[in-house]
Design an enzyme around this catalytic site. Structure first.
Site, mmCIF file in Angstrom:
data_model
loop_
_atom_site.group_PDB
_atom_site.id
_atom_site.type_symbol
_atom_site.label_atom_id
_atom_site.label_comp_id
_atom_site.label_asym_id
_atom_site.label_seq_id
_atom_site.Cartn_x
_atom_site.Cartn_y
_atom_site.Cartn_z
ATOM 1 N N CYS A 278 18.236 -9.794 -10.444
ATOM 2 C CA CYS A 278 17.936 -9.478 -9.045
ATOM 3 C C CYS A 278 17.106 -8.224 -8.813
ATOM 4 C CB CYS A 278 19.244 -9.322 -8.270
ATOM 5 S SG CYS A 278 19.990 -10.902 -7.891
ATOM 6 N N PHE A 340 22.599 -7.416 -20.119
ATOM 7 C CA PHE A 340 22.069 -6.343 -19.258
ATOM 8 C C PHE A 340 23.171 -5.435 -18.733
ATOM 9 C CE2 PHE A 340 22.871 -7.174 -14.714
ATOM 10 C CZ PHE A 340 23.337 -8.478 -14.733
HETATM 11 C C1 UDX Z 1 23.149 -6.911 -8.390
HETATM 12 C C2 UDX Z 1 23.852 -6.483 -7.073
HETATM 13 O O1 UDX Z 1 24.875 -5.521 -7.368
HETATM 14 C C3 UDX Z 1 24.446 -7.689 -6.366
HETATM 15 O O2 UDX Z 1 24.994 -7.306 -5.130
HETATM 16 C C4 UDX Z 1 23.335 -8.711 -6.153
HETATM 17 O O3 UDX Z 1 23.847 -9.883 -5.558
HETATM 18 C C5 UDX Z 1 22.666 -9.072 -7.475
HETATM 19 O O4 UDX Z 1 22.181 -7.897 -8.113
HETATM 20 P P1 UDX Z 1 23.955 -7.513 -10.855
HETATM 21 O O5 UDX Z 1 22.495 -7.529 -11.204
HETATM 22 O O6 UDX Z 1 24.792 -8.642 -11.311
HETATM 23 O O7 UDX Z 1 24.147 -7.415 -9.278
HETATM 24 O O8 UDX Z 1 24.605 -6.190 -11.502
HETATM 25 P P2 UDX Z 1 24.883 -4.684 -11.040
HETATM 26 O O9 UDX Z 1 26.275 -4.380 -11.363
HETATM 27 O O10 UDX Z 1 24.425 -4.406 -9.683
HETATM 28 O O11 UDX Z 1 24.000 -3.873 -12.084
HETATM 29 C C6 UDX Z 1 22.589 -3.973 -12.137
HETATM 30 C C7 UDX Z 1 22.026 -3.122 -13.237
HETATM 31 O O12 UDX Z 1 22.116 -1.738 -12.906
HETATM 32 C C8 UDX Z 1 22.738 -3.278 -14.572
HETATM 33 O O13 UDX Z 1 21.769 -3.330 -15.602
HETATM 34 C C9 UDX Z 1 23.596 -2.038 -14.678
HETATM 35 O O14 UDX Z 1 23.870 -1.674 -16.001
HETATM 36 C C10 UDX Z 1 22.733 -1.028 -13.962
HETATM 37 N N1 UDX Z 1 23.489 0.093 -13.398
HETATM 38 C C11 UDX Z 1 24.370 -0.115 -12.385
HETATM 39 C C12 UDX Z 1 23.299 1.385 -13.890
HETATM 40 O O15 UDX Z 1 22.503 1.590 -14.817
HETATM 41 N N2 UDX Z 1 24.004 2.417 -13.326
HETATM 42 C C13 UDX Z 1 24.890 2.234 -12.314
HETATM 43 O O16 UDX Z 1 25.483 3.221 -11.857
HETATM 44 C C14 UDX Z 1 25.088 0.924 -11.825
#
Ligand code: UDX
Ligand code: ADP
Length: 456
Positions: A278, A340
């Site tokens: 996303c 990821f």
């Molecule tokens: C995201 C949104 O959270 C969700 O609401 C939407 O519907 C789809 O996209 P997702 O991609 O499944 O969800 O994972 P998310 O937990 O949001 O993490 C996204 C990325 O950011 C991951 O690679 C995660 O490792 C990274 N991340 C997240 C960080 O590096 N630091 C953080 O503090 C939080």
């Protein structure tokens, strides 16, 4: 109107969402369809070898599959037999032509709209679930209702679940968003979808958490929410670089920043950058939208979020290179984690892919391990397959004779491994680069490891 539901697209969004919709609405028949036969076969497999891994998903599928949840490839039959159609087909970033690398590729989505139009004989509510650019619902409406009498009502119901916590997010969402046309038919259609989310006898989402808006606000909110979250990750990673240079510690900085209730403690974890299906796609979409409307400075602003993210992975490789005496040729690096993030087998846009490819150019030997994403990793990296790239399910075997362990995913089991055993089996000096800051660095140093972290 009947209460049956069909969802077109049995992927990461359609599958888990409809499993929970079926569980919370035992009085409705829910059919999930897909053109991909093997995917549907996996959803229907006797031993529940589902096509995606999500904690808690298999238990719900066991509970409802064959009762009121069905998976099928007979798309036309399912469309004919229901009045509410969710569309959850993939809308990847376009890799050709106009808007290449930024706009969404809408070909699967448009094919779906045309098929619904061809098959449907009775009025239908069509609910967009895929992430789509703003104003796509209007295009869908135009396709569906061309030469017709307004038989179709198009709503936008973006999904906010995060992978790895999808079931928890679905069962207890912060909010559900339903956008619809502000017409009597539109408002009635919104009500019909609100009823699904309320669940049978109101047992699912409380009314106050179901937010309704016009269609365009709903479409834009999904992009905006993901862009804000992605921006937070890029901001903390930008600060992490500065911490490394100055001797500040990003975890301390984040802890104190997060104590301000206006900022809040979540989504402040520095790491290898964001991945997943996303964030990048939605930010790129937002950039494209801004550009299309002549908002060039805003477009440039959001582009920086992606630029910063790409830079983070390059920085990780540079630091590793330096810590390994500026030569990687013929050394061995064990990559711990390819997904990821933890608790998913999904590898779309994973930072590990970028890092592995950069390292591969240095002629290093790589052993990749991951508890859930190894099959996807093999597929993703097929184009650079060689003797120098091994996929190993046992992390101890992956680390054997390695010069460095590079932790790319924060799997809960990594901190609990026997790191003394790993240290013994590695070449010395043994390095751990924990890009997720999820291991006990002090304990590792005591064992003899040299340890690198992000933002310290
Ligand atoms: C995201 C949104 O959270 C969700 O609401 C939407 O519907 C789809 O996209 P997702 O991609 O499944 O969800 O994972 P998310 O937990 O949001 O993490 C996204 C990325 O950011 C991951 O690679 C995660 O490792 C990274 N991340 C997240 C960080 O590096 N630091 C953080 O503090 C939080
Ligand atoms: P998401 O993360 O958005 O759920 P996925 O790629 O996991 O994306 O799932 C999308 C699904 O949609 C895929 O399984 C794909 O086969 C399916 N799909 C794409 N086009 C169509 C179509 N025209 N009819 C039915 N299913 C489709």
């Amino acid at each position: 109107m009947n209460k049956n539901i069909v969802c077109i697209g049995a992927g990461y969004i359609g599958g888990p969402t409809m499993a929970v919709v079926a569980k919370m609405n035992p009085d409705r028949k829910v059919v999930v369809v897909d053109i991909n036969k093997s995917r549907i076969a996996a959803w229907n497999s006797k031993n529940f070898a589902l096509p995606i891994y999500e904690p808690g998903l298999v238990d719900i599928v066991k509970e409802v599959r064959g009762k009121n949840l069905f998976f099928s490839t007979d798309i036309d039959k399912a469309i004919r037999e229901c009045d509410i159609i969710f569309v959850g087909v993939n809308t990847p970033t376009k890799m050709f032509g106009r808007g290449k690398g930024r706009a969404s590729d809408l070909q699967y989505w448009e094919a779906t709209a045309r098929n619904i139009k061809k098959i449907a004989k009775t009025p239908k509510i069509v609910v967009e679930k895929s992430t789509l650019p703003v104003r796509t619902a209007a295009a869908m409406e135009a396709i569906l209702n061309s030469e017709d009498d307004g038989k179709f009502t198009v709503l936008s119901n973006p999904e906010f679940l995060a992978e790895g916590t999808a079931i928890k997010d679905l069962l207890n969402p912060d909010r559900v968003l339903i956008g619809g046309p502000q017409t009597p038919a539109g408002l009635a259609a919104v009500r019909a979808v609100v009823d699904i989310y309320r669940g049978q006898q109101g047992a699912w989402v409380p009314e106050k958490k179901i937010l309704t808006t016009n269609v365009w606000s709903a479409e834009l909110t999904k992009l905006a929410a993901n862009a804000m979250l992605a921006q937070r990750v890029s901001s903390i990673n930008a600060l992490a670089g500065l911490c490394e240079a100055t001797g500040a510690d990003i975890e301390e900085v984040a802890r104190v920043m997060g104590a301000d209730h206006r900022i809040g403690p979540k989504f402040l974890k520095a790491g290898p950058g964001f991945g997943g299906s996303c964030f990048k796609k939605d930010v790129l979409n937002l950039v494209y939208l801004c550009e299309s409307f002549g908002l060039h400075t805003a477009a440039e602003y959001w582009s920086q979020v992606i630029k910063m993210n790409d830079h983070q992975q390059e920085r990780i490789v540079s630091r590793l290179f330096k810590a390994m005496f500026n030569t990687l040729a013929n050394k061995k690096i064990a990559v711990f984690g390819f997904a990821f993030k933890a608790n998913t087998g999904d590898t779309r846009e994973t930072p590990a892919d970028t890092v592995v490819r950069l390292l591969n150019e240095e002629h290093v030997r790589l052993a990749i391990t991951d508890p859930k994403a190894l099959d996807n990793a093999k597929k993703d990296l097929a184009d650079i397959a060689s003797d120098a790239l091994a996929f190993v399910s046992d992390p101890y075997k992956a680390a054997k004779d390695a010069d460095a362990v590079l932790v790319m995913t924060d799997w809960a089991e990594y901190p609990t491994l026997d790191w003394a055993k790993i240290y013994k089996s590695m070449r010395k000096p043994a390095l751990v680069f924990d890009t997720r800051n999820c291991l006990d660095a002090v304990a590792l140093r005591k064992l003899g490891f040299k340890v690198l972290n992000v933002g310290k």
